[in-house]
Every structure is written in C-alpha cells, then in structure tokens.
Scaffold this motif. Structure first.
Motif, PDB file in Angstrom:
ATOM      1  N   THR A 263      -3.591   0.371  -3.374  1.00  0.00           N
ATOM      2  CA  THR A 263      -4.625   0.660  -2.455  1.00  0.00           C
ATOM      3  C   THR A 263      -5.108  -0.798  -1.974  1.00  0.00           C
ATOM      4  O   THR A 263      -5.602  -1.529  -2.970  1.00  0.00           O
TER       5      THR A 263
ATOM      6  N   GLU B 171       0.764  -1.108   0.128  1.00  0.00           N
ATOM      7  CA  GLU B 171      -0.076   0.145   0.039  1.00  0.00           C
ATOM      8  C   GLU B 171       0.918   1.294  -0.034  1.00  0.00           C
ATOM      9  O   GLU B 171       1.756   1.335   0.707  1.00  0.00           O
TER      10      GLU B 171
ATOM     11  N   ASP C 223       0.566   4.943   2.486  1.00  0.00           N
ATOM     12  CA  ASP C 223      -0.724   5.434   2.802  1.00  0.00           C
ATOM     13  C   ASP C 223      -1.410   5.119   3.995  1.00  0.00           C
ATOM     14  O   ASP C 223      -0.910   4.256   4.643  1.00  0.00           O
TER      15      ASP C 223
END
Length: 130
Positions: A53, A32, A130
């Motif tokens: 993601t 990610e 992230d």
C-alpha cells in the motif's frame, strides 16, 4: 443583449465543466497491490502473497504464506528505480531480508535468511492492483 448574456453563460458553463474534468490523476505506485511470490529454498518452494500500500511517506506491506505466521507486517519497505527491498520477522527463520528487481508486473532477486547464513532466490508476479 440577451444573446450576449446567453453566450456568456454558455461559455462559462463549458469552461467550468472543462476545469472540473481536468483534475490531474496521480499515478498509482508501481508496487501497489497484491503480488504472488515463490522462494526457492533447499527444502522446497515456499509460496504466498505480498500486499503493498502506498502511503504519503512511502510503502507499507504485509506477507502471508508458507513460513510466515498469518499476516506479517513488512519492515523497512523501500522502492527506488525498480529495486524493492523489505524485511520481516519469522518465528521459525528469524529476520528475512528481500532484495529484488522489479520489471513491470514481475520481480526476481534474493531473500537473505540471516539466521541460516544463506541467500535463496525469490520471484513473483502481480496478482492485482489496488
């Protein structure tokens, strides 16, 4: 009696606070975030950014950079035991299939350019999580 009630309430307060603070944090998916990449082809080095993601049903991602048309969605993204694979379409190069090994914050492997019948080296490094 008053001391027992106060002690009980104080104990209850500590137990409740301890439970609220002990939520189990889910570890982020190892892929990610954003990753820079380089593809070393016969006609030069192509650079760009991969963004991954984590979803409930696996990974999704995009690729931007030289040889892509803006932001391009990745297809068939799979990650298992430090091995990452994905595909994407390019108007110029057709279907491209990546198969790389991930080691911490770096990866290296191959990019198969099916329409040209060639496989070229691809490597990259994490830019951000992230």
């Amino acid at each position: 009696m008053r001391a027992h009630v106060s002690f009980f309430l104080l104990t209850l307060l500590f137990i409740t606070a301890g439970c609220a603070g002990s939520r189990s944090a889910v570890a982020p998916h190892p892929m990610e975030g954003e990753w820079s990449y380089e593809v070393h082809a016969d006609d030069g080095v192509y650079e760009g950014v991969l963004a991954f993601t984590a979803m409930e049903d696996g990974l999704t991602g995009t690729i931007t950079g030289e040889g892509t048309e803006g932001v391009t969605e990745l297809m068939d993204v799979a990650y298992d035991d430090a091995r990452l694979s994905f595909e994407f379409e390019s108007n110029e190069y057709g279907l491209l299939v990546a198969d790389v090994n991930v080691a911490g914050d770096t990866f290296s492997g191959d990019l198969n350019v099916a329409s040209y019948g060639t496989v070229v080296p691809m490597n990259g490094a994490r830019i951000s999580e992230d």
